[in-house]
Design a protein around this motif. Structure first.
Motif, PDB file in Angstrom:
ATOM      1  N   ARG A  27      -7.364 -12.235 -16.160  1.00 38.62           N
ATOM      2  CA  ARG A  27      -6.427 -11.602 -15.227  1.00 38.62           C
ATOM      3  C   ARG A  27      -6.074 -10.179 -15.647  1.00 38.62           C
ATOM      4  O   ARG A  27      -5.898  -9.295 -14.812  1.00 38.62           O
ATOM      5  CB  ARG A  27      -5.138 -12.422 -15.143  1.00 38.62           C
ATOM      6  CG  ARG A  27      -5.271 -13.619 -14.252  1.00 38.62           C
ATOM      7  CD  ARG A  27      -4.011 -14.413 -14.147  1.00 38.62           C
ATOM      8  NE  ARG A  27      -2.925 -13.610 -13.606  1.00 38.62           N
ATOM      9  CZ  ARG A  27      -1.666 -13.987 -13.561  1.00 38.62           C
ATOM     10  NH1 ARG A  27      -1.330 -15.170 -14.033  1.00 38.62           N
ATOM     11  NH2 ARG A  27      -0.748 -13.217 -13.053  1.00 38.62           N
ATOM     12  N   LEU A  62      -8.797  -3.165 -13.885  1.00 35.47           N
ATOM     13  CA  LEU A  62      -9.852  -2.569 -13.066  1.00 35.47           C
ATOM     14  C   LEU A  62      -9.385  -2.321 -11.634  1.00 35.47           C
ATOM     15  O   LEU A  62      -9.873  -1.404 -10.976  1.00 35.47           O
ATOM     16  CB  LEU A  62     -11.094  -3.464 -13.075  1.00 35.47           C
ATOM     17  CG  LEU A  62     -11.827  -3.557 -14.411  1.00 35.47           C
ATOM     18  CD1 LEU A  62     -12.954  -4.564 -14.327  1.00 35.47           C
ATOM     19  CD2 LEU A  62     -12.336  -2.202 -14.845  1.00 35.47           C
ATOM     20  N   TYR A  63      -8.433  -3.110 -11.168  1.00 35.41           N
ATOM     21  CA  TYR A  63      -7.909  -2.900  -9.816  1.00 35.41           C
ATOM     22  C   TYR A  63      -7.126  -1.597  -9.721  1.00 35.41           C
ATOM     23  O   TYR A  63      -7.224  -0.876  -8.731  1.00 35.41           O
ATOM     24  CB  TYR A  63      -7.002  -4.083  -9.438  1.00 35.41           C
ATOM     25  CG  TYR A  63      -6.365  -3.936  -8.090  1.00 35.41           C
ATOM     26  CD1 TYR A  63      -7.077  -4.229  -6.927  1.00 35.41           C
ATOM     27  CD2 TYR A  63      -5.051  -3.507  -7.957  1.00 35.41           C
ATOM     28  CE1 TYR A  63      -6.495  -4.101  -5.681  1.00 35.41           C
ATOM     29  CE2 TYR A  63      -4.462  -3.367  -6.717  1.00 35.41           C
ATOM     30  CZ  TYR A  63      -5.186  -3.667  -5.589  1.00 35.41           C
ATOM     31  OH  TYR A  63      -4.614  -3.522  -4.362  1.00 35.41           O
ATOM     32  N   TYR A  64      -6.360  -1.271 -10.775  1.00 33.21           N
ATOM     33  CA  TYR A  64      -5.504  -0.092 -10.731  1.00 33.21           C
ATOM     34  C   TYR A  64      -6.156   1.190 -11.243  1.00 33.21           C
ATOM     35  O   TYR A  64      -5.570   2.260 -11.120  1.00 33.21           O
ATOM     36  CB  TYR A  64      -4.200  -0.344 -11.500  1.00 33.21           C
ATOM     37  CG  TYR A  64      -3.290  -1.288 -10.765  1.00 33.21           C
ATOM     38  CD1 TYR A  64      -2.686  -0.906  -9.585  1.00 33.21           C
ATOM     39  CD2 TYR A  64      -3.060  -2.572 -11.248  1.00 33.21           C
ATOM     40  CE1 TYR A  64      -1.856  -1.767  -8.895  1.00 33.21           C
ATOM     41  CE2 TYR A  64      -2.233  -3.437 -10.565  1.00 33.21           C
ATOM     42  CZ  TYR A  64      -1.637  -3.033  -9.385  1.00 33.21           C
ATOM     43  OH  TYR A  64      -0.830  -3.888  -8.705  1.00 33.21           O
ATOM     44  N   ARG A 111      -9.016  -7.869 -14.795  1.00 38.24           N
ATOM     45  CA  ARG A 111      -9.112  -7.710 -13.345  1.00 38.24           C
ATOM     46  C   ARG A 111      -8.015  -6.796 -12.811  1.00 38.24           C
ATOM     47  O   ARG A 111      -8.272  -5.944 -11.965  1.00 38.24           O
ATOM     48  CB  ARG A 111      -9.057  -9.072 -12.660  1.00 38.24           C
ATOM     49  CG  ARG A 111     -10.364  -9.821 -12.819  1.00 38.24           C
ATOM     50  CD  ARG A 111     -10.374 -11.176 -12.196  1.00 38.24           C
ATOM     51  NE  ARG A 111      -9.912 -11.148 -10.815  1.00 38.24           N
ATOM     52  CZ  ARG A 111      -9.481 -12.204 -10.174  1.00 38.24           C
ATOM     53  NH1 ARG A 111      -9.448 -13.378 -10.785  1.00 38.24           N
ATOM     54  NH2 ARG A 111      -9.097 -12.122  -8.923  1.00 38.24           N
ATOM     55  N   SER A 112      -6.791  -6.972 -13.289  1.00 39.13           N
ATOM     56  CA  SER A 112      -5.710  -6.103 -12.807  1.00 39.13           C
ATOM     57  C   SER A 112      -5.899  -4.680 -13.313  1.00 39.13           C
ATOM     58  O   SER A 112      -5.606  -3.719 -12.600  1.00 39.13           O
ATOM     59  CB  SER A 112      -4.348  -6.652 -13.234  1.00 39.13           C
ATOM     60  OG  SER A 112      -4.197  -6.602 -14.625  1.00 39.13           O
ATOM     61  N   TYR A 139      -6.551   4.072  -8.579  1.00 39.85           N
ATOM     62  CA  TYR A 139      -5.275   4.681  -8.223  1.00 39.85           C
ATOM     63  C   TYR A 139      -4.772   5.600  -9.330  1.00 39.85           C
ATOM     64  O   TYR A 139      -4.235   6.676  -9.065  1.00 39.85           O
ATOM     65  CB  TYR A 139      -4.232   3.598  -7.924  1.00 39.85           C
ATOM     66  CG  TYR A 139      -4.622   2.707  -6.783  1.00 39.85           C
ATOM     67  CD1 TYR A 139      -4.662   3.196  -5.484  1.00 39.85           C
ATOM     68  CD2 TYR A 139      -4.982   1.381  -7.006  1.00 39.85           C
ATOM     69  CE1 TYR A 139      -5.033   2.377  -4.429  1.00 39.85           C
ATOM     70  CE2 TYR A 139      -5.350   0.559  -5.965  1.00 39.85           C
ATOM     71  CZ  TYR A 139      -5.375   1.065  -4.673  1.00 39.85           C
ATOM     72  OH  TYR A 139      -5.740   0.265  -3.642  1.00 39.85           O
TER      73      TYR A 139
END
Length: 105
Positions: free
Chosen positions: A34, A40-42, A37-38, A45
């Motif tokens: 998790r 790489l998600y941010y 993944r978080s 931005y």
């Protein structure tokens, strides 16, 4: 001299390609962690913000108008206004402040 530039461009393109290609070849399955993944998600931005925010303050002739435009953009974004509304309003605020400052001197 031209050969040196060609070598520089080749090395730069190779490094850029490898940076983009290695994750596709190294990671074959779905990432289950998790935190990763978080993270790489941010990343997009964070990168976009780190490039955009400093450019805001040097895009105008005055830091005062830049800060006012930035403040208007932040305020309207927190009020959940749309992207076009935020962009046009902050640009208009910068224009008004620049006009007021130029007529005041």
């Amino acid at each position: 001299m031209i050969q040196n530039y060609a070598a520089y461009v080749f090395v730069m393109s190779l490094v850029t390609y490898l940076i983009r290609a290695i994750p596709f070849t190294a990671v074959t399955g779905r990432i289950k962690n998790r935190f990763i993944r978080s993270f790489l998600y941010y990343v997009p931005y964070a990168v976009l913000s780190s490039m955009t925010v400093p450019a805001i303050f040097y895009a105008t002739g005055s830091m005062i108008s830049a800060f006012i435009g930035f403040g208007v953009a932040i305020l309207l974004a927190f009020l959940d206004k749309g992207l076009i509304t935020v962009a046009l309003s902050s640009s208009a605020a910068v224009l008004v402040v620049d006009l007021l400052m130029s007529t005041g001197t």
